[in-house]
Design an enzyme around this catalytic site. Sequence first.
Site, PDB file in Angstrom:
ATOM      1  N   ARG A   1      -9.300   0.553  -0.529  1.00 21.69           N
ATOM      2  CA  ARG A   1      -8.681   1.767  -1.098  1.00 21.69           C
ATOM      3  C   ARG A   1      -9.778   2.685  -1.630  1.00 21.69           C
ATOM      4  O   ARG A   1      -9.869   2.941  -2.808  1.00 21.69           O
ATOM      5  CB  ARG A   1      -7.707   1.399  -2.217  1.00 21.69           C
ATOM      6  CG  ARG A   1      -6.628   0.407  -1.874  1.00 21.69           C
ATOM      7  CD  ARG A   1      -5.566   0.909  -0.910  1.00 21.69           C
ATOM      8  NE  ARG A   1      -4.752   1.976  -1.388  1.00 21.69           N
ATOM      9  CZ  ARG A   1      -3.620   1.809  -2.083  1.00 21.69           C
ATOM     10  NH1 ARG A   1      -3.250   0.604  -2.420  1.00 21.69           N
ATOM     11  NH2 ARG A   1      -2.901   2.843  -2.464  1.00 21.69           N
TER      12      ARG A   1
ATOM     13  N   ASP B   1       5.014   2.449   3.817  1.00 20.88           N
ATOM     14  CA  ASP B   1       5.671   1.745   2.703  1.00 20.88           C
ATOM     15  C   ASP B   1       6.994   1.101   3.094  1.00 20.88           C
ATOM     16  O   ASP B   1       7.605   0.409   2.279  1.00 20.88           O
ATOM     17  CB  ASP B   1       5.895   2.703   1.524  1.00 20.88           C
ATOM     18  CG  ASP B   1       4.587   3.107   0.888  1.00 20.88           C
ATOM     19  OD1 ASP B   1       4.572   4.092   0.135  1.00 20.88           O
ATOM     20  OD2 ASP B   1       3.567   2.452   1.187  1.00 20.88           O
TER      21      ASP B   1
ATOM     22  N   CYS C   1      -7.027  -3.452  -2.758  1.00 20.11           N
ATOM     23  CA  CYS C   1      -5.914  -4.301  -3.189  1.00 20.11           C
ATOM     24  C   CYS C   1      -5.454  -5.083  -1.966  1.00 20.11           C
ATOM     25  O   CYS C   1      -6.070  -5.018  -0.906  1.00 20.11           O
ATOM     26  CB  CYS C   1      -4.782  -3.455  -3.765  1.00 20.11           C
ATOM     27  SG  CYS C   1      -4.093  -2.353  -2.542  1.00 20.11           S
TER      28      CYS C   1
ATOM     29  N   LYS D   1       9.077   6.977  -7.265  1.00 19.74           N
ATOM     30  CA  LYS D   1       7.892   6.457  -7.975  1.00 19.74           C
ATOM     31  C   LYS D   1       6.654   7.268  -7.626  1.00 19.74           C
ATOM     32  O   LYS D   1       5.905   7.692  -8.515  1.00 19.74           O
ATOM     33  CB  LYS D   1       7.665   4.999  -7.592  1.00 19.74           C
ATOM     34  CG  LYS D   1       6.275   4.464  -7.935  1.00 19.74           C
ATOM     35  CD  LYS D   1       6.086   2.995  -7.601  1.00 19.74           C
ATOM     36  CE  LYS D   1       5.488   2.744  -6.271  1.00 19.74           C
ATOM     37  NZ  LYS D   1       4.046   2.933  -6.118  1.00 19.74           N
ATOM     38  N   ASN D   2       6.415   7.502  -6.320  1.00 23.98           N
ATOM     39  CA  ASN D   2       5.153   8.116  -5.909  1.00 23.98           C
ATOM     40  C   ASN D   2       5.104   9.622  -6.140  1.00 23.98           C
ATOM     41  O   ASN D   2       4.062  10.237  -5.908  1.00 23.98           O
ATOM     42  CB  ASN D   2       4.846   7.754  -4.452  1.00 23.98           C
ATOM     43  CG  ASN D   2       4.522   6.280  -4.331  1.00 23.98           C
ATOM     44  OD1 ASN D   2       4.272   5.605  -5.339  1.00 23.98           O
ATOM     45  ND2 ASN D   2       4.555   5.753  -3.125  1.00 23.98           N
TER      46      ASN D   2
ATOM     47  N   ARG E   1       6.984  -3.338 -10.086  1.00 27.41           N
ATOM     48  CA  ARG E   1       6.152  -2.124 -10.187  1.00 27.41           C
ATOM     49  C   ARG E   1       6.909  -0.932  -9.610  1.00 27.41           C
ATOM     50  O   ARG E   1       6.715   0.189 -10.040  1.00 27.41           O
ATOM     51  CB  ARG E   1       4.855  -2.291  -9.399  1.00 27.41           C
ATOM     52  CG  ARG E   1       3.915  -3.307  -9.964  1.00 27.41           C
ATOM     53  CD  ARG E   1       2.601  -3.298  -9.252  1.00 27.41           C
ATOM     54  NE  ARG E   1       1.989  -1.971  -9.275  1.00 27.41           N
ATOM     55  CZ  ARG E   1       0.716  -1.756  -8.974  1.00 27.41           C
ATOM     56  NH1 ARG E   1      -0.046  -2.765  -8.609  1.00 27.41           N
ATOM     57  NH2 ARG E   1       0.207  -0.550  -9.016  1.00 27.41           N
TER      58      ARG E   1
HETATM   59  C1  EPZ Z   1      -0.103   6.719  -1.647  1.00 28.93           C
HETATM   60  O1  EPZ Z   1      -1.265   5.912  -1.810  1.00 28.93           O
HETATM   61  C2  EPZ Z   1       1.060   5.869  -2.139  1.00 28.93           C
HETATM   62  N1  EPZ Z   1       0.857   5.521  -3.538  1.00 28.93           N
HETATM   63  C3  EPZ Z   1       1.148   4.578  -1.312  1.00 28.93           C
HETATM   64  O2  EPZ Z   1       2.314   3.877  -1.753  1.00 28.93           O
HETATM   65  C4  EPZ Z   1       1.346   4.981   0.152  1.00 28.93           C
HETATM   66  O3  EPZ Z   1       1.363   3.807   0.940  1.00 28.93           O
HETATM   67  C5  EPZ Z   1       0.191   5.878   0.602  1.00 28.93           C
HETATM   68  O4  EPZ Z   1       0.115   7.039  -0.267  1.00 28.93           O
HETATM   69  C6  EPZ Z   1       0.356   6.366   2.036  1.00 28.93           C
HETATM   70  O5  EPZ Z   1       1.568   7.044   2.170  1.00 28.93           O
HETATM   71  C7  EPZ Z   1       1.152   6.448  -4.496  1.00 28.93           C
HETATM   72  O6  EPZ Z   1       1.540   7.558  -4.213  1.00 28.93           O
HETATM   73  C8  EPZ Z   1       0.984   5.998  -5.919  1.00 28.93           C
HETATM   74  P1  EPZ Z   1      -3.770   7.415   0.920  1.00 28.93           P
HETATM   75  P2  EPZ Z   1      -2.726   6.579  -1.601  1.00 28.93           P
HETATM   76  O7  EPZ Z   1      -4.856   8.036   0.117  1.00 28.93           O
HETATM   77  O8  EPZ Z   1      -2.721   7.978  -2.082  1.00 28.93           O
HETATM   78  C9  EPZ Z   1      -7.630   5.804   3.165  1.00 28.93           C
HETATM   79  C10 EPZ Z   1       3.560   2.042  -2.529  1.00 28.93           C
HETATM   80  O9  EPZ Z   1       3.871   0.936  -2.041  1.00 28.93           O
HETATM   81  N2  EPZ Z   1      -8.409   6.626   2.218  1.00 28.93           N
HETATM   82  O10 EPZ Z   1      -2.908   8.271   1.763  1.00 28.93           O
HETATM   83  O11 EPZ Z   1      -3.729   5.634  -2.166  1.00 28.93           O
HETATM   84  C11 EPZ Z   1      -7.022   4.596   2.479  1.00 28.93           C
HETATM   85  O12 EPZ Z   1      -7.959   3.549   2.415  1.00 28.93           O
HETATM   86  C12 EPZ Z   1       2.151   2.577  -2.358  1.00 28.93           C
HETATM   87  O13 EPZ Z   1       4.348   2.779  -3.188  1.00 28.93           O
HETATM   88  C13 EPZ Z   1      -9.788   6.753   2.395  1.00 28.93           C
HETATM   89  O14 EPZ Z   1     -10.357   6.191   3.322  1.00 28.93           O
HETATM   90  O15 EPZ Z   1      -2.819   6.543  -0.006  1.00 28.93           O
HETATM   91  C14 EPZ Z   1      -5.852   4.253   3.348  1.00 28.93           C
HETATM   92  O16 EPZ Z   1      -6.285   3.453   4.433  1.00 28.93           O
HETATM   93  C15 EPZ Z   1       1.272   1.646  -1.523  1.00 28.93           C
HETATM   94  N3  EPZ Z   1     -10.507   7.487   1.504  1.00 28.93           N
HETATM   95  C16 EPZ Z   1      -5.384   5.620   3.868  1.00 28.93           C
HETATM   96  O17 EPZ Z   1      -6.473   6.533   3.627  1.00 28.93           O
HETATM   97  C17 EPZ Z   1      -9.911   8.116   0.443  1.00 28.93           C
HETATM   98  O18 EPZ Z   1     -10.622   8.792  -0.326  1.00 28.93           O
HETATM   99  C18 EPZ Z   1      -4.156   6.142   3.164  1.00 28.93           C
HETATM  100  O19 EPZ Z   1      -4.444   6.263   1.805  1.00 28.93           O
HETATM  101  C19 EPZ Z   1      -8.517   7.970   0.279  1.00 28.93           C
HETATM  102  C20 EPZ Z   1      -7.783   7.227   1.182  1.00 28.93           C
END
Ligand code: EPZ
Length: 450
Positions: A152, A337, A147, A52-53, A429
């Site tokens: 996020r 995840d 969320c 998915k991701n 989802r």
């Molecule tokens: C991706 O989300 C995945 N989603 C998530 O999977 C996964 O948990 C996550 O990466 C971490 O591996 C998709 O790929 C669609 P991040 P993403 O940016 O890109 C903080 C699932 O269940 N952050 O690595 O949104 C953020 O708040 C989903 O399949 C900032 O602070 O994750 C979080 O605490 C859930 N500022 C941490 O980084 C930013 O600009 C990780 O977020 C961006 C992120």
Amino acid sequence: MTDYNRRAVELLGGKPMVDLGVTEAGIQKAVERLKIVGGNRLRGSVSPSGAKNAVLKLMTASLSAHNLCIIRNVPRIRDVETMIGVLRGLGAEVNWEDETVLAIKAPNDLGFCAPDELVREMRASVQVMGPLLSRNGRVKLFQPGGCVIGQRPIDLHLKGFQALGAEVVEDHGYVYVQAKKLRGAEIHLDFPSVGATENIMAAAIVAEGTTVIRNAAKEPEIIEEQNFYNRLGARIRGAGTDTIRIEGVPRLYDREIDYTVIPDRIETGTFMIATAITGGDVTVADIIPEHVEALISKLREVGNYIEIGEDWLRIVAPNRVKAADVTVLTHPGFPTDLQPQITALLTIAQGTSVITENVFGSRFRYVDELVRMGAMIRVESRSAIVKGVENLSGAMVFAPDLRAGAALVIVGLRAEGITVIEGLQYLDRGYERFEQKLAGLGADIVRDRI
Ligand code: EPZ
């Protein structure tokens, strides 16, 4: 009379309620739910769907392409359907060519504002920003909120775009980004954010000069995007490490591409943990074992036998696993995840486990539902302290998010009696034909509608 009321009469006697056509969960409404009778050991073989991701990002990357993109091994899940809506909202042609094959063709006059209601529904819509910036130099997006698993923000995405020379304006809940010319830059991410790494990489492919992303996310999905963009004519190196170099090119190729997506490592891990909690013996086939290395190590530590093949693994579980501590980190650490799922397993472990979540701010909201099934869990700041119990009892529970839903299913497979899980709009989802795949392994699980 429902099973729960029958139990109430057994325990308390008398007439539990006048049957007004309402359920314990409130006024009768047609909702789908999963009904699981726990106790069956999972046996047999199962294969995950496409990742998915990764798929969601290849779909947004197709917006940068000047010709047809065929993407294979696409899972039929809600997030993919939502992303199809987002791309169509921008003017792209998107069609299912076959059960798991998508064909995407982005026109030259692409829109620059994804449909607000879809962006609100799915955070991954943010990933259109990089491709739209590199394609047309502008994007307007409804600012995605947090969320149930925590804040996020997209500050790292926006700082990356600014470093490349874009102008960012946040106004009345929208983000406006535009750039007459994108120029290569050295960007150091405060946190190895998956989404920010992907969005900056997408924006940099036709920037003037070279972009270096340091402290980049190293998840396998990033490598998928690098491979996909390079097939389109980009020049990206280093994905999978913490330093990614993008040498800007004047324009991507005009040729069609045909790309097959990697299997879903989180779905793979979910089946492994479901096997572990039921004392089962399951082969998970058509996978990339290296993508679940951290989980293999943890499941062996708690007593599972795991045999690893070229593109498969077999897990043979004990009747009851041992306790262990789990520290969630970015890749190649233990994946966030799979945190709800491993916590679910450890609720019946021998001993006490501590699970620490270092990626998201509040990814333990589902714990209350596990406690209702008899789990003994205390959440303190970023950690959940889990005192293993002999077994849990089935209950009516609600899944607050996608991976929490998987955790509740996992516990339901082991718990005594019936577990009813609502909130399937989240589970659907990210998991394709989830209950069918589990039933194929011998689980007593059905989807019904009340
Ligand atoms: C991706 O989300 C995945 N989603 C998530 O999977 C996964 O948990 C996550 O990466 C971490 O591996 C998709 O790929 C669609 P991040 P993403 O940016 O890109 C903080 C699932 O269940 N952050 O690595 O949104 C953020 O708040 C989903 O399949 C900032 O602070 O994750 C979080 O605490 C859930 N500022 C941490 O980084 C930013 O600009 C990780 O977020 C961006 C992120």
